[in-house]
Design a protein around this motif. Structure first.
Motif, PDB file in Angstrom:
ATOM      1  N   GLU A 168      41.124  12.356 -51.946  1.00 21.81           N
ATOM      2  CA  GLU A 168      41.520  10.952 -52.032  1.00 21.81           C
ATOM      3  C   GLU A 168      41.084  10.163 -50.805  1.00 21.81           C
ATOM      4  N   CYS A 169      41.052  10.819 -49.655  1.00 24.39           N
ATOM      5  CA  CYS A 169      40.687  10.131 -48.410  1.00 24.39           C
ATOM      6  C   CYS A 169      39.225  10.352 -48.024  1.00 24.39           C
ATOM      7  N   ASP A 170      38.505  11.138 -48.830  1.00 18.73           N
ATOM      8  CA  ASP A 170      37.076  11.362 -48.641  1.00 18.73           C
ATOM      9  C   ASP A 170      36.766  11.914 -47.250  1.00 18.73           C
ATOM     10  N   VAL A 171      37.461  12.999 -46.899  1.00 16.60           N
ATOM     11  CA  VAL A 171      37.187  13.701 -45.642  1.00 16.60           C
ATOM     12  C   VAL A 171      37.126  15.198 -45.915  1.00 16.60           C
ATOM     13  N   THR A 172      36.479  15.916 -45.016  1.00 18.59           N
ATOM     14  CA  THR A 172      36.466  17.374 -45.102  1.00 18.59           C
ATOM     15  C   THR A 172      37.725  17.928 -44.438  1.00 18.59           C
ATOM     16  N   ALA A 173      38.042  19.170 -44.754  1.00 16.59           N
ATOM     17  CA  ALA A 173      39.220  19.804 -44.159  1.00 16.59           C
ATOM     18  C   ALA A 173      39.122  19.843 -42.640  1.00 16.59           C
ATOM     19  N   GLY A 174      37.919  20.086 -42.123  1.00  9.54           N
ATOM     20  CA  GLY A 174      37.745  20.175 -40.681  1.00  9.54           C
ATOM     21  C   GLY A 174      37.934  18.865 -39.951  1.00  9.54           C
ATOM     22  N   ASP A 175      37.884  17.748 -40.681  1.00 11.05           N
ATOM     23  CA  ASP A 175      38.065  16.424 -40.064  1.00 11.05           C
ATOM     24  C   ASP A 175      39.489  15.900 -40.212  1.00 11.05           C
ATOM     25  N   ALA A 176      40.352  16.690 -40.816  1.00 12.40           N
ATOM     26  CA  ALA A 176      41.722  16.238 -41.081  1.00 12.40           C
ATOM     27  C   ALA A 176      42.734  17.093 -40.338  1.00 12.40           C
ATOM     28  N   MET A 177      43.854  16.471 -40.003  1.00 14.42           N
ATOM     29  CA  MET A 177      44.952  17.180 -39.353  1.00 14.42           C
ATOM     30  C   MET A 177      46.265  16.807 -40.026  1.00 14.42           C
ATOM     31  N   LEU A 178      46.995  17.807 -40.495  1.00 13.44           N
ATOM     32  CA  LEU A 178      48.339  17.583 -41.004  1.00 13.44           C
ATOM     33  C   LEU A 178      49.295  17.411 -39.835  1.00 13.44           C
ATOM     34  N   VAL A 179      50.297  16.550 -40.009  1.00  7.87           N
ATOM     35  CA  VAL A 179      51.351  16.359 -39.005  1.00  7.87           C
ATOM     36  C   VAL A 179      52.684  16.557 -39.701  1.00  7.87           C
ATOM     37  N   ALA A 180      53.478  17.521 -39.229  1.00  5.86           N
ATOM     38  CA  ALA A 180      54.735  17.825 -39.909  1.00  5.86           C
ATOM     39  C   ALA A 180      55.720  18.489 -38.969  1.00  5.86           C
ATOM     40  N   VAL A 181      57.006  18.370 -39.301  1.00 10.45           N
ATOM     41  CA  VAL A 181      58.047  19.096 -38.576  1.00 10.45           C
ATOM     42  C   VAL A 181      58.298  20.468 -39.188  1.00 10.45           C
ATOM     43  N   HIS A 182      57.741  20.718 -40.364  1.00 12.57           N
ATOM     44  CA  HIS A 182      58.010  21.952 -41.095  1.00 12.57           C
ATOM     45  C   HIS A 182      56.939  23.005 -40.817  1.00 12.57           C
ATOM     46  N   PRO A 183      57.306  24.142 -40.244  1.00  9.56           N
ATOM     47  CA  PRO A 183      56.305  25.199 -40.036  1.00  9.56           C
ATOM     48  C   PRO A 183      55.627  25.648 -41.323  1.00  9.56           C
ATOM     49  N   TRP A 184      56.354  25.653 -42.446  1.00  3.47           N
ATOM     50  CA  TRP A 184      55.721  26.069 -43.704  1.00  3.47           C
ATOM     51  C   TRP A 184      54.596  25.116 -44.100  1.00  3.47           C
ATOM     52  N   ASP A 185      54.736  23.833 -43.753  1.00  4.89           N
ATOM     53  CA  ASP A 185      53.711  22.844 -44.062  1.00  4.89           C
ATOM     54  C   ASP A 185      52.505  23.030 -43.146  1.00  4.89           C
ATOM     55  N   VAL A 186      52.779  23.273 -41.875  1.00 10.50           N
ATOM     56  CA  VAL A 186      51.710  23.567 -40.923  1.00 10.50           C
ATOM     57  C   VAL A 186      50.931  24.799 -41.376  1.00 10.50           C
ATOM     58  N   HIS A 187      51.652  25.838 -41.747  1.00  9.37           N
ATOM     59  CA  HIS A 187      51.021  27.083 -42.205  1.00  9.37           C
ATOM     60  C   HIS A 187      50.154  26.831 -43.444  1.00  9.37           C
ATOM     61  N   GLY A 188      50.692  26.071 -44.398  1.00 12.20           N
ATOM     62  CA  GLY A 188      49.940  25.786 -45.613  1.00 12.20           C
ATOM     63  C   GLY A 188      48.671  25.014 -45.338  1.00 12.20           C
ATOM     64  N   ALA A 189      48.760  24.025 -44.455  1.00 10.81           N
ATOM     65  CA  ALA A 189      47.581  23.228 -44.124  1.00 10.81           C
ATOM     66  C   ALA A 189      46.524  24.080 -43.425  1.00 10.81           C
ATOM     67  N   LYS A 190      46.957  24.918 -42.500  1.00 13.56           N
ATOM     68  CA  LYS A 190      46.015  25.788 -41.795  1.00 13.56           C
ATOM     69  C   LYS A 190      45.337  26.750 -42.771  1.00 13.56           C
ATOM     70  N   ALA A 191      46.118  27.293 -43.711  1.00 12.09           N
ATOM     71  CA  ALA A 191      45.550  28.200 -44.698  1.00 12.09           C
ATOM     72  C   ALA A 191      44.524  27.497 -45.579  1.00 12.09           C
ATOM     73  N   ALA A 192      44.698  26.179 -45.750  1.00 10.67           N
ATOM     74  CA  ALA A 192      43.779  25.390 -46.571  1.00 10.67           C
ATOM     75  C   ALA A 192      42.583  24.860 -45.777  1.00 10.67           C
ATOM     76  N   GLY A 193      42.508  25.201 -44.496  1.00 13.62           N
ATOM     77  CA  GLY A 193      41.352  24.829 -43.693  1.00 13.62           C
ATOM     78  C   GLY A 193      41.514  23.599 -42.823  1.00 13.62           C
ATOM     79  N   LEU A 194      42.670  22.918 -42.906  1.00 18.02           N
ATOM     80  CA  LEU A 194      42.913  21.748 -42.063  1.00 18.02           C
ATOM     81  C   LEU A 194      43.378  22.205 -40.685  1.00 18.02           C
ATOM     82  N   ARG A 195      43.283  21.306 -39.735  1.00 15.81           N
ATOM     83  CA  ARG A 195      43.997  21.503 -38.487  1.00 15.81           C
ATOM     84  C   ARG A 195      45.420  20.969 -38.681  1.00 15.81           C
ATOM     85  N   ALA A 196      46.312  21.287 -37.745  1.00 12.66           N
ATOM     86  CA  ALA A 196      47.705  20.893 -37.955  1.00 12.66           C
ATOM     87  C   ALA A 196      48.420  20.682 -36.637  1.00 12.66           C
TER      88      ALA A 196
END
Length: 234
Positions: A168-196
Motif C-alpha cells: 500500500e505504501c509502495d516500499v520494500t521491506a528493507g526501507d520500512a521500520m515497524l514501531v511498536a510497544v509489543h515485542p510480538w509485533d516487533v518479532h513479526g515485522a523482523k520475521a517479515a524482513g522489516l526493521r523494527a
C-alpha cells in the motif's frame, strides 16, 4: 531459542509503520470503563491480552476477524456474571472512541516528520478508531496512510499483514521500520524482513526468545533522536 541480537542500523528507514493500540493510544483509560460497569480495573489488561490471543488463534486457523467482534466476544467472557452483559460491553467498547494519545506521541510524531520520514499505521484494530484518535490528537496530517489489518489477509504478526502495508505504501521491506510497544509485533515485522523499533515505556525486559528490535527507545521523541543520528536514506 531465537537470537535476541540485531546488527546496528546503517541508515534511517524511508517509512515508519506505527502500531496504534497501546503504542500510540493510552489504553489505561479503559480501566475506568471497567470500574463504571462494576468490574475491577485490573481486568482491562488481561482482557486486552486475551482478545489478542483469540485474534492470533483465529488468524492461524485461516480467519481474519474484525477486531471489534473479537473484543466484544472476549468481554462477554470477562463480564459473564454481570446482570447486563450487553450494556456493560457497549460501555467499555465505546471507550475506544475516547482514548487519548500517550503524552509523548504528538511531539514525537512531529519530530519524526521533521526528519523527512514517511509515516503510516498498521493496526489490528479498525482504521476508523485510528482516524478518530489522530483527529482528536491533532496529528492526522502527519500520516499518509492509516492502515488496518481489516483490509489485509490476516492480523499481525502474520507476514501477509506487513506485506499488505508495504504494498500500500509502495516500499520494500528493507526501507520500512515497524514501531511498536509489543515485542510480538516487533518479532513479526523482523520475521517479515522489516526493521523494527521497540518503544519500551515500562522498562520491562524484552523477551529473549524473540527477534530483537533494531532500535530501542523509551518514547517517540527518543526514537526520533536515535534515528536523527543515522545517515538519511539515499
Amino acid at each position: 531459542m531465537t537470537s535476541s541480537t540485531s546488527p546496528a542500523l546503517e541508515r534511517r528507514p524511508r517509512l515508519l509503520v506505527l502500531d496504534v493500540n497501546e503504542t500510540l493510544s493510552d489504553m489505561t483509560h479503559l480501566g475506568d470503563r471497567f470500574v463504571e460497569v462494576g468490574v475491577a480495573p485490573y481486568l482491562a489488561a488481561p482482557w486486552f491480552a486475551g482478545l489478542l490471543r483469540d485474534g492470533f488463534a483465529l488468524t492461524l486457523t485461516g480467519h481474519n476477524p474484525a477486531f471489534a467482534d473479537v473484543a466484544r466476544s472476549s468481554l462477554h467472557t470477562v463480564l459473564h456474571d454481570k446482570a447486563n452483559v450487553e450494556a456493560a460491553t457497549r460501555h467499555i467498547m465505546a471507550g475506544f472512541l475516547a482514548l487519548p494519545l500517550h503524552g509523548d506521541v504528538r511531539d514525537g510524531v512531529r519530530a519524526l516528520t521533521a526528519l523527512g520520514l514517511r509515516l503510516a499505521t498498521l493496526s489490528n484494530g479498525s482504521a476508523e478508531i485510528a482516524e478518530s484518535l489522530f483527529e482528536r490528537g491533532g496529528i492526522r496530517d502527519a500520516f499518509e496512510r492509516v492502515l488496518s489489518v481489516e483490509d489485509a489477509p490476516a492480523w499481525k504478526p502474520a507476514a501477509s499483514a506487513y506485506a499488505y502495508a508495504l504494498e500500500e505504501c509502495d516500499v520494500t521491506a528493507g526501507d520500512a521500520m515497524l514501531v511498536a510497544v509489543h515485542p510480538w509485533d516487533v518479532h513479526g515485522a523482523k520475521a517479515a524482513g522489516l526493521r523494527a523499533a521497540w518503544i519500551d515505556r515500562t522498562g520491562a525486559p524484552y523477551p529473549e526468545a524473540m527477534y530483537a528490535a533494531d532500535v530501542v527507545a523509551r518514547s517517540l521523541p527518543d526514537l526520533a533522536a536515535r534515528l536523527e543520528a543515522l545517515p538519511a536514506a539515499t
